[in-house]
Design an enzyme around this catalytic site. Structure first.
Site: not given
Ligand code: NAD
Length: 505
Positions: A184, A288
């Site tokens: 991506r 994260c």
């Protein structure tokens, strides 16, 4: 098909130090999330390209492993200088494909730089151990050797930092490194490859293999890959761990997260609200270590929520390259729709959207993938918004009676990446840090990502494998031990048929 397709640049592999764009490859569109426009097409490797990249790396690894350690350190020092010089270019590349604000892209490069600087000390880090006179006339020493070719498979959310968590340590310890970046936002990998080359790293020691699951599975099962470092979502981390260990590779697979911040009644509420806002909405929640759950003690919940609401409403959502932007878009239109759907399902189940970022648009950038900051109160553990990693700018709030209930919730969660406690009590902090089943803990620090000379890693479903990433644990992960027991006899030998003790008492 977009009119831009024919002019969109191809984003290729790096094999043997050269960019490679083989004809007939499959490709995937890369879009600028701030505008929704096509910016490139990344090649997706098939098995033949996996084999070509790995073959080049095998050849390079054999020579690189024999280089004097000072020479390897010299390349790391040169790479460090180039990374500093090209920080702005790298940050702009990150923002163009990921969407995060430039200041955050600069911060991402800075955190990667820490690992490079730690790796510059490799002569000291790799010093072995020696026992003189382990038995009469016998010396024992140990040293660590590189593994060969190691692979790094990385997520979209830190297209430069996560590769920099891995490659400097793998290369400093004498391995060749194959990077499989996220499809991506793949362009940062090419810039990193150029900087490694310019730093004097021999061709093939750092390679880039662009691709999707075909490339990943090709690496996981390849007989010449000795170890795999993975960072990404939990289901793929599990797949990587199961497949690569079944193929006898050493694996560290870091997965997803659902990081809880606990706010106690004695916390500085202004400080907590400010930090929670940054930790929940920074990088549009696509970290994260983002705080996605706030567990707030009842008696201060209303006061904290009032502050959180005011702070969330002030967050300026705009393209990441706008210097006034606090928060850019999320990565894809599909991610935007999924985040909004999760918020809707929470609201339908009784949660209250104190701040609602669904349907957010930015004037002049209507094609961008924007979600506004969202604060959900009254969330319960059975809601999707609590159970799933949302990976968007959504903070869910649960009210708890006390620290003990908060610790119970943190520990009941399947993830164990990061957690934070806001308090002014040292006793509460100590109880919390010892009781939680989580790898990284912040005390009045919302995002406790360890500095580059410690190691980073979660527990439970946030990490599959033994080893945390970068820092001292990486030195061991990317090497294996050899122990030599030696004697240089000056008198004739006599055969012995039993082990002898080396100690007596
Ligand atoms: P992802 O799991 O979708 O992708 C990670 C990598 O795996 C990519 O290179 C991708 O090409 C590859 N991949 C994707 N699907 C695959 C499949 N079916 N088979 C084989 N390979 C596949 O993750 P993402 O969306 O790029 O990144 C976000 C996720 O990463 C979040 O869950 C986030 O928490 C996690 N993350 C974790 C950490 C950590 O340190 N624990 C750090 C950053 C991101």
């Amino acid at each position: 098909m977009s009119a831009l397709v024919d002019t969109a640049p191809l984003i290729g592999h790096v094999v043997g130090g050269k960019v490679s764009t083989p004809d007939g490859s499959r490709t995937q569109d890369v879009r600028n999330p701030a505008t929704g426009e096509l910016s490139g097409r990344v090649l997706l490797a098939d098995q033949a390209e996996v084999d070509a990249v790995v073959a080049g790396a095998v050849e390079a690894a054999a020579t690189w492993a024999q280089e004097p350690i000072g020479k390897r350190a010299g390349v790391l020092f040169a790479f460090r200088e180039l990374l500093v010089q090209h920080t702005d270019e790298l940050a702009a590349t990150i923002t163009a494909e990921h969407g995060k604000v430039i200041a955050d892209s600069l911060g991402e490069v800075g955190r990667g730089l820490e690992v490079v600087e730690y790796a510059c000390g490799i002569p000291q880090l790799l010093k072995g151990e020696y026992t003189d006179q382990a038995a009469t006339g016998v010396d024992v020493f140990s040293f660590r050797e590189p593994l060969g070719v190691v692979a790094g498979i990385t997520p979209f959310n830190f297209p430069a930092m996560v590769p920099l968590w891995m490659a400097p340590m793998a290369i400093a310890t004498g391995n060749a490194f194959v990077l499989k970046p996220s499809e991506r936002d793949p362009s940062s990998s090419l810039l990193l490859a150029r900087l490694w080359k310019d730093a004097g790293l021999p061709d093939g020691v750092f390679s880039v293999l662009q691709g999707d699951r075909v490339a990943v599975d090709g690496l996981l099962t390849h007989p010449d890959i000795a170890a795999v470092s993975f960072v990404g979502s939990t289901p793929i981390a599990q797949h990587v761990y199961a497949t690569a260990t079944a193929h006898r590779k050493r694996v560290q697979a870091l997965g997803g997260a659902k990081n809880h911040a606990v706010v106690l009644a004695d916390a500085d509420l202004d400080l907590a609200a400010t930090h929670l806002t940054g930790a929940a909405f920074g990088a549009a929640g696509e970290r994260c270590m983002a705080i996605s759950v706030a567990l707030v003690v009842d008696e201060v919940a209303d006061a904290l929520l009032e502050r959180l609401k005011a702070a969330a409403l002030k967050v300026r959502v705009a393209p990441g390259n706008d210097p006034a932007s606090d928060m850019g878009p999320v990565i894809t239109q599909a991610a935007k729709l999924r985040i909004e759907e999760i918020v809707t399902s929470a609201v339908d189940s009784g949660a209250r959207a104190l701040v609602d970022g669904r349907g957010h648009t930015v004037d002049g950038f209507e094609g961008g993938f924007y979600v506004g900051p969202t604060v959900l109160d009254g969330v319960t553990t059975d809601m999707r918004a609590y159970a799933e990693e949302i990976f968007g700018p959504v903070l869910v709030v649960l009210r708890v009676a006390d620290l003990s209930e908060a610790i119970g919730l943190v520990n009941a969660n399947p993830y164990g990446n990061g957690t934070a406690l806001f308090t002014s009590s040292g006793d509460a902090a100590r109880t919390f840090q010892r009781a939680v089943h989580v790898g990284m803990i912040g005390i009045n620090v919302p995002i406790p990502v360890p500095v580059g000379w410690h190691s980073f890693g979660g527990w439970k479903d946030s990490l599959f494998g033994e080893s945390h990433i970068y820092g001292p644990e990486a030195v061991r992960f990317y090497t294996r031990n050899k122990v030599v027991t030696s004697r240089w006899p000056s008198s004739p030998a006599t055969a012995r048929f039993h082990f002898g003790r080396t100690t007596s008492h």
